[in-house]
Design a protein around this motif. Structure first.
Motif, PDB file in Angstrom:
ATOM      1  N   TRP A  83       0.827  -1.200   0.000  1.00 63.20           N
ATOM      2  CA  TRP A  83       0.000   0.000   0.000  1.00 63.20           C
ATOM      3  C   TRP A  83       0.867   1.257   0.000  1.00 63.20           C
ATOM      4  CZ3 TRP A  83      -2.660   3.470   3.686  1.00 63.20           C
ATOM      5  CH2 TRP A  83      -3.889   3.907   3.210  1.00 63.20           C
ATOM      6  N   TYR A  84       1.934   1.207   0.773  1.00 62.79           N
ATOM      7  CA  TYR A  84       2.874   2.335   0.890  1.00 62.79           C
ATOM      8  C   TYR A  84       3.436   2.714  -0.481  1.00 62.79           C
ATOM      9  CZ  TYR A  84       7.156   4.710   2.568  1.00 62.79           C
ATOM     10  OH  TYR A  84       8.179   5.590   2.806  1.00 62.79           O
ATOM     11  N   TYR A  85       3.851   1.742  -1.262  1.00 61.02           N
ATOM     12  CA  TYR A  85       4.438   2.037  -2.570  1.00 61.02           C
ATOM     13  C   TYR A  85       3.396   2.205  -3.665  1.00 61.02           C
ATOM     14  CZ  TYR A  85       9.167   1.392  -0.891  1.00 61.02           C
ATOM     15  OH  TYR A  85      10.351   1.539  -0.222  1.00 61.02           O
ATOM     16  N   HIS A  86       2.209   1.666  -3.479  1.00 59.10           N
ATOM     17  CA  HIS A  86       1.184   1.768  -4.515  1.00 59.10           C
ATOM     18  C   HIS A  86       0.507   3.132  -4.521  1.00 59.10           C
ATOM     19  CE1 HIS A  86      -1.742   0.326  -7.399  1.00 59.10           C
ATOM     20  NE2 HIS A  86      -2.705   0.827  -6.631  1.00 59.10           N
ATOM     21  N   TYR A  87       0.221   3.669  -3.340  1.00 60.28           N
ATOM     22  CA  TYR A  87      -0.464   4.965  -3.239  1.00 60.28           C
ATOM     23  C   TYR A  87       0.569   6.066  -3.005  1.00 60.28           C
ATOM     24  CZ  TYR A  87      -4.608   2.142  -3.027  1.00 60.28           C
ATOM     25  OH  TYR A  87      -5.586   1.244  -3.318  1.00 60.28           O
ATOM     26  N   TYR A  88       0.834   6.780  -4.070  1.00 61.14           N
ATOM     27  CA  TYR A  88       1.926   7.756  -4.056  1.00 61.14           C
ATOM     28  C   TYR A  88       1.698   8.882  -3.051  1.00 61.14           C
ATOM     29  CZ  TYR A  88       5.897  10.249  -5.908  1.00 61.14           C
ATOM     30  OH  TYR A  88       7.110  10.864  -6.035  1.00 61.14           O
ATOM     31  N   VAL A  96       7.687  12.845   3.559  1.00 65.79           N
ATOM     32  CA  VAL A  96       7.833  14.274   3.861  1.00 65.79           C
ATOM     33  C   VAL A  96       7.471  14.549   5.318  1.00 65.79           C
ATOM     34  CG1 VAL A  96       6.946  16.575   3.286  1.00 65.79           C
ATOM     35  CG2 VAL A  96       7.486  14.959   1.465  1.00 65.79           C
ATOM     36  N   GLY A  97       6.436  13.893   5.810  1.00 62.83           N
ATOM     37  CA  GLY A  97       6.028  14.076   7.204  1.00 62.83           C
ATOM     38  C   GLY A  97       7.107  13.654   8.180  1.00 62.83           C
ATOM     39  N   ALA A  98       7.808  12.568   7.868  1.00 57.69           N
ATOM     40  CA  ALA A  98       8.896  12.121   8.746  1.00 57.69           C
ATOM     41  C   ALA A  98      10.019  13.153   8.780  1.00 57.69           C
ATOM     42  CB  ALA A  98       9.424  10.768   8.290  1.00 57.69           C
ATOM     43  N   GLU A  99      10.390  13.654   7.623  1.00 59.34           N
ATOM     44  CA  GLU A  99      11.473  14.651   7.574  1.00 59.34           C
ATOM     45  C   GLU A  99      11.075  15.935   8.298  1.00 59.34           C
ATOM     46  OE1 GLU A  99      14.489  13.881   6.488  1.00 59.34           O
ATOM     47  OE2 GLU A  99      13.711  11.891   5.985  1.00 59.34           O
ATOM     48  N   PHE A 100       9.852  16.395   8.094  1.00 56.74           N
ATOM     49  CA  PHE A 100       9.408  17.610   8.767  1.00 56.74           C
ATOM     50  C   PHE A 100       9.232  17.399  10.274  1.00 56.74           C
ATOM     51  CE2 PHE A 100       8.266  19.327   4.552  1.00 56.74           C
ATOM     52  CZ  PHE A 100       8.873  20.569   4.666  1.00 56.74           C
ATOM     53  N   THR A 101       8.940  16.178  10.685  1.00 55.43           N
ATOM     54  CA  THR A 101       8.881  15.896  12.126  1.00 55.43           C
ATOM     55  C   THR A 101      10.248  16.113  12.748  1.00 55.43           C
ATOM     56  OG1 THR A 101       7.093  14.306  11.855  1.00 55.43           O
ATOM     57  CG2 THR A 101       8.404  14.121  13.854  1.00 55.43           C
ATOM     58  N   TYR A 102      11.282  15.615  12.090  1.00 57.72           N
ATOM     59  CA  TYR A 102      12.646  15.797  12.602  1.00 57.72           C
ATOM     60  C   TYR A 102      13.035  17.279  12.613  1.00 57.72           C
ATOM     61  CZ  TYR A 102      12.847  10.780  11.757  1.00 57.72           C
ATOM     62  OH  TYR A 102      12.587   9.438  11.746  1.00 57.72           O
ATOM     63  N   MET A 125       3.324  22.193  13.346  1.00 57.61           N
ATOM     64  CA  MET A 125       4.005  21.352  12.364  1.00 57.61           C
ATOM     65  C   MET A 125       4.203  19.942  12.912  1.00 57.61           C
ATOM     66  SD  MET A 125       7.277  22.481  10.165  1.00 57.61           S
ATOM     67  CE  MET A 125       8.721  21.582  10.600  1.00 57.61           C
ATOM     68  N   LEU A 126       4.540  19.860  14.172  1.00 57.87           N
ATOM     69  CA  LEU A 126       4.737  18.558  14.811  1.00 57.87           C
ATOM     70  C   LEU A 126       3.433  17.773  14.875  1.00 57.87           C
ATOM     71  CD1 LEU A 126       6.992  16.891  16.084  1.00 57.87           C
ATOM     72  CD2 LEU A 126       6.397  17.900  18.267  1.00 57.87           C
ATOM     73  N   MET A 127       2.348  18.444  15.214  1.00 56.80           N
ATOM     74  CA  MET A 127       1.044  17.766  15.285  1.00 56.80           C
ATOM     75  C   MET A 127       0.613  17.254  13.914  1.00 56.80           C
ATOM     76  SD  MET A 127       0.041  17.720  18.363  1.00 56.80           S
ATOM     77  CE  MET A 127      -1.612  17.973  18.878  1.00 56.80           C
ATOM     78  N   ALA A 128       0.914  17.990  12.861  1.00 61.03           N
ATOM     79  CA  ALA A 128       0.510  17.577  11.513  1.00 61.03           C
ATOM     80  C   ALA A 128       1.406  16.474  10.960  1.00 61.03           C
ATOM     81  CB  ALA A 128       0.533  18.781  10.579  1.00 61.03           C
ATOM     82  N   PRO A 131       2.184  12.010  13.037  1.00 67.11           N
ATOM     83  CA  PRO A 131       1.543  10.746  12.650  1.00 67.11           C
ATOM     84  C   PRO A 131       2.183  10.108  11.419  1.00 67.11           C
ATOM     85  CG  PRO A 131      -0.120  12.387  13.158  1.00 67.11           C
ATOM     86  CD  PRO A 131       1.205  13.092  13.155  1.00 67.11           C
ATOM     87  N   ALA A 132       2.596  10.930  10.466  1.00 68.01           N
ATOM     88  CA  ALA A 132       3.263  10.407   9.272  1.00 68.01           C
ATOM     89  C   ALA A 132       4.587   9.755   9.637  1.00 68.01           C
ATOM     90  CB  ALA A 132       3.492  11.531   8.270  1.00 68.01           C
ATOM     91  N   CYS A 133       5.298  10.344  10.571  1.00 64.77           N
ATOM     92  CA  CYS A 133       6.581   9.792  11.010  1.00 64.77           C
ATOM     93  C   CYS A 133       6.376   8.437  11.685  1.00 64.77           C
ATOM     94  CB  CYS A 133       7.279  10.770  11.944  1.00 64.77           C
ATOM     95  SG  CYS A 133       8.951  10.277  12.408  1.00 64.77           S
ATOM     96  N   VAL A 134       5.365   8.348  12.519  1.00 66.07           N
ATOM     97  CA  VAL A 134       5.083   7.082  13.215  1.00 66.07           C
ATOM     98  C   VAL A 134       4.705   6.000  12.209  1.00 66.07           C
ATOM     99  CG1 VAL A 134       3.503   5.954  14.827  1.00 66.07           C
ATOM    100  CG2 VAL A 134       4.468   8.188  15.388  1.00 66.07           C
ATOM    101  N   VAL A 135       3.825   6.345  11.272  1.00 66.72           N
ATOM    102  CA  VAL A 135       3.409   5.370  10.256  1.00 66.72           C
ATOM    103  C   VAL A 135       4.602   4.941   9.411  1.00 66.72           C
ATOM    104  CG1 VAL A 135       1.990   5.053   8.188  1.00 66.72           C
ATOM    105  CG2 VAL A 135       1.013   6.141  10.199  1.00 66.72           C
TER     106      VAL A 135
END
Length: 161
Positions: A83-88, A96-102, A125-128, A131-135
């Motif tokens: 699913w991760y690679y299929h849905y761009y 992007v969410g992981a990088e912006f979390t850092y 920014m952290l709240m948005a 979740p992407a970073c965790v996923v």
């Protein structure tokens, strides 16, 4: 430090209550130091997980002469990896969410206490993005295990032939 508010409460409460709670000062100070040291190691482990899972994914699909993001290359992988690679858009949000979390965590660690605008911006920014970073970290774990399983299966099939 991570536990400073707790340490302050224990110190104040311990001094008010007398010598019976003052021994809690040392363990709380150790806990704070432990977290300060291990937070850096946690970021290092997340980087290692990201790099190793991506490398194993690329290696496992290269052995099949497939691209690591293709549906054919991810056949038989864990559903979340497919699913991760299929849905761009999901892929982009996680990366992007992981990088912006850092970036947000780094910025919040260096923002002045009285700068409420930057603190609010960093918190938003952290709240948005958190979740992407965790996923993404969950996907990385399953990507690593799926890729290692695929390599082991491929090697076992090659040995039996």
């Amino acid at each position: 430090m991570v536990c400073e508010p707790f340490i302050g409460c224990v110190r104040g409460f311990g001094y008010q209550m007398g010598p019976c709670l003052s021994p809690l000062h040392y363990p709380t100070q150790l806990t704070s130091t432990f977290f300060a040291i291990h937070v850096k190691q946690a970021f290092l482990l997340l980087m290692l997980l990201d790099i190793s899972s991506h490398w194993c994914q690329m290696y496992s699909t290269a052995s099949l002469q497939q691209h690591h993001k293709s549906d054919d290359g991810n056949t038989g992988r864990f559903f979340l990896v497919r699913w991760y690679y299929h849905y761009y858009y999901f892929f982009g949000y996680c990366c992007v969410g992981a990088e912006f979390t850092y970036v947000a965590l780094y910025g919040l660690a260096h923002v002045a206490e009285n700068d409420t605008l930057l603190k609010a911006l960093g918190d938003g920014m952290l709240m948005a993005c958190a979740p992407a970073c965790v996923v993404k970290q969950v996907v990385n774990v399953f990507q690593l295990t799926s890729a290692c399983h695929a390599v082991a299966s491929y090697d076992a099939k090659e040995k039996t032939q």
